[in-house]
Design a protein around this motif. Structure first.
Motif: not given
Ligand code: ADP
Ligand code: MG
Length: 341
Positions: A45-70
């Protein structure tokens, strides 16, 4: 160890079609490392890039909250305060841990997010992987008990009852993250995407040509990318837990990362991998680990009892079993294996 993308449709760039309102035909693909694994988004889809940027931020946010290594993660905050006080957490962390406790209850303790002290002893996929001695294992399993997780919903806080207890959401967080990526994509008007978090897959919508996605299930005895069967799905999560994901070999024996809380050892139930097909990836991730530890009979009975969830088990004697709901969608592609149906 490398964790590679293991599905079919990631490799196919054909079957595009002409449309009078052209949608970008090619998928936009992004690969990066987070949540301890390789993440791949393949988005149409034409909106893929923006959606991917938002999803990448969401993943990093989850990792920052739930990693046992951080050290700064919310999970570490709970672990550091074990036996002392409750730690405030946000709604994401609370939700994941509450779900983890639900699956602990449902699996009779085969799944247990307080497994971390034992996982830490084995050090699988670290540079200090080793076989712990019996005393260490006994001391480790003594700390494992999901009933010691005190959830306070009103206060949005979580506490571990005893000192030295530690949580690990490694068996469920990727599923939660996959669901969240799907939600972000949906909000950003994406209709077709393949979300792959190191084998934890969400096939969103159909393929761009309107046909279902074909997800390949890894041959647990071969190198990455070789598959045993494919499963055709639309808008489903497909999650596999396998003994080949993370392990070390000692004297010819494989020691993998899915631990049986009863023994403190890698689970030995004659299973090579379990795959769960479900609407929500958080359920698939938790249940694939549950089923792996419970073994074929108990695991199959559990999955058959849950509406809308299906499973595929691959056993050490190279037999593929599946629940009734999914038989029509499976194609066995490797004659080394036998499909028991
Ligand atoms: P993967 O991480 O390869 O996708 P799983 O979803 O099965 O596989 O999760 C395995 C991870 O979960 C382990 O690396 C460990 O951190 C944790 N774990 C191991 N055994 C258990 C268990 N019995 N219950 C809950 N978590 C577990
Ligand atoms: Mg899991």
């Amino acid at each position: 160890m490398e964790r590679k993308v293991n599905n079919f449709d990631c490799k196919e760039e054909k079957d595009m079609f002409f449309s009078p309102h052209p949608v970008k035909k090619d998928a936009t693909i992004k690969e990066f490392y987070s949540l301890g694994t390789i993440i791949q988004f393949k988005v149409y889809g034409n909106k893929a890039e923006r959606a991917i940027d938002k999803a990448t931020d969401r993943i990093k946010d989850i990792d920052n909250k739930m990693s046992v290594f951080k050290d700064y993660s919310q999970l570490s905050k709970i672990n550091h305060n074990a036996g002392i006080r409750a730690a405030k957490v946000d709604k994401d962390t609370y939700f994941v841990i509450r779900k983890a406790v639900e699956y602990s209850v449902l699996s009779g303790g085969a799944f247990d997010p307080t497994i971390r002290p034992v996982v830490g002893l084995w050090g699988i996929q670290t540079d200090h992987a080793r076989i712990p001695n019996n005393d260490e294992i006994d001391a480790g399993i003594n700390l494992v008990n999901y009933k010691d997780i005190i959830l306070d919903e009103k206060d949005s806080s979580i506490m571990l009852k005893r000192e030295k207890q530690e949580l690990d959401v490694g068996a469920i967080a990727k599923g939660f993250a996959a669901d969240e990526v799907k939600n972000v994509f949906k909000k950003n008007k994406i209709k077709s995407a393949l979300i792959n978090l190191g084998g934890n897959i969400f096939a969103m919508g159909n393929k761009i040509d309107g046909t279902p996605w074909n997800i390949g299930i890894q041959d647990p005895l071969k190198s990455r990318g070789e598959i045993v069967l494919s499963i055709s799905v639309k808008n489903k999560s497909v999650v596999t837990s396998g003994n080949y994901e993370r392990y070390f070999i000692h004297n010819g024996k494989r020691f993998h990362h899915i631990i049986d809380p009863l023994t403190g050892n890698p689970s030995e139930k004659g299973i090579l991998s379990t795959t769960i097909v479900s609407d929500h990836s958080i359920d698939g991730d938790a249940l694939s680990t549950c089923a792996f530890v419970m073994g074929l009979n108990r695991g199959m009975a559990l999955i058959e009892s849950i509406k809308g969830v299906d499973a595929i088990f691959i056993t050490e004697n190279k037999i593929v079993y599946s629940t009734s709901g999914i038989k029509e969608n499976l194609s066995l592609l490797n004659n080394d294996f036998y499909y028991e149906n």
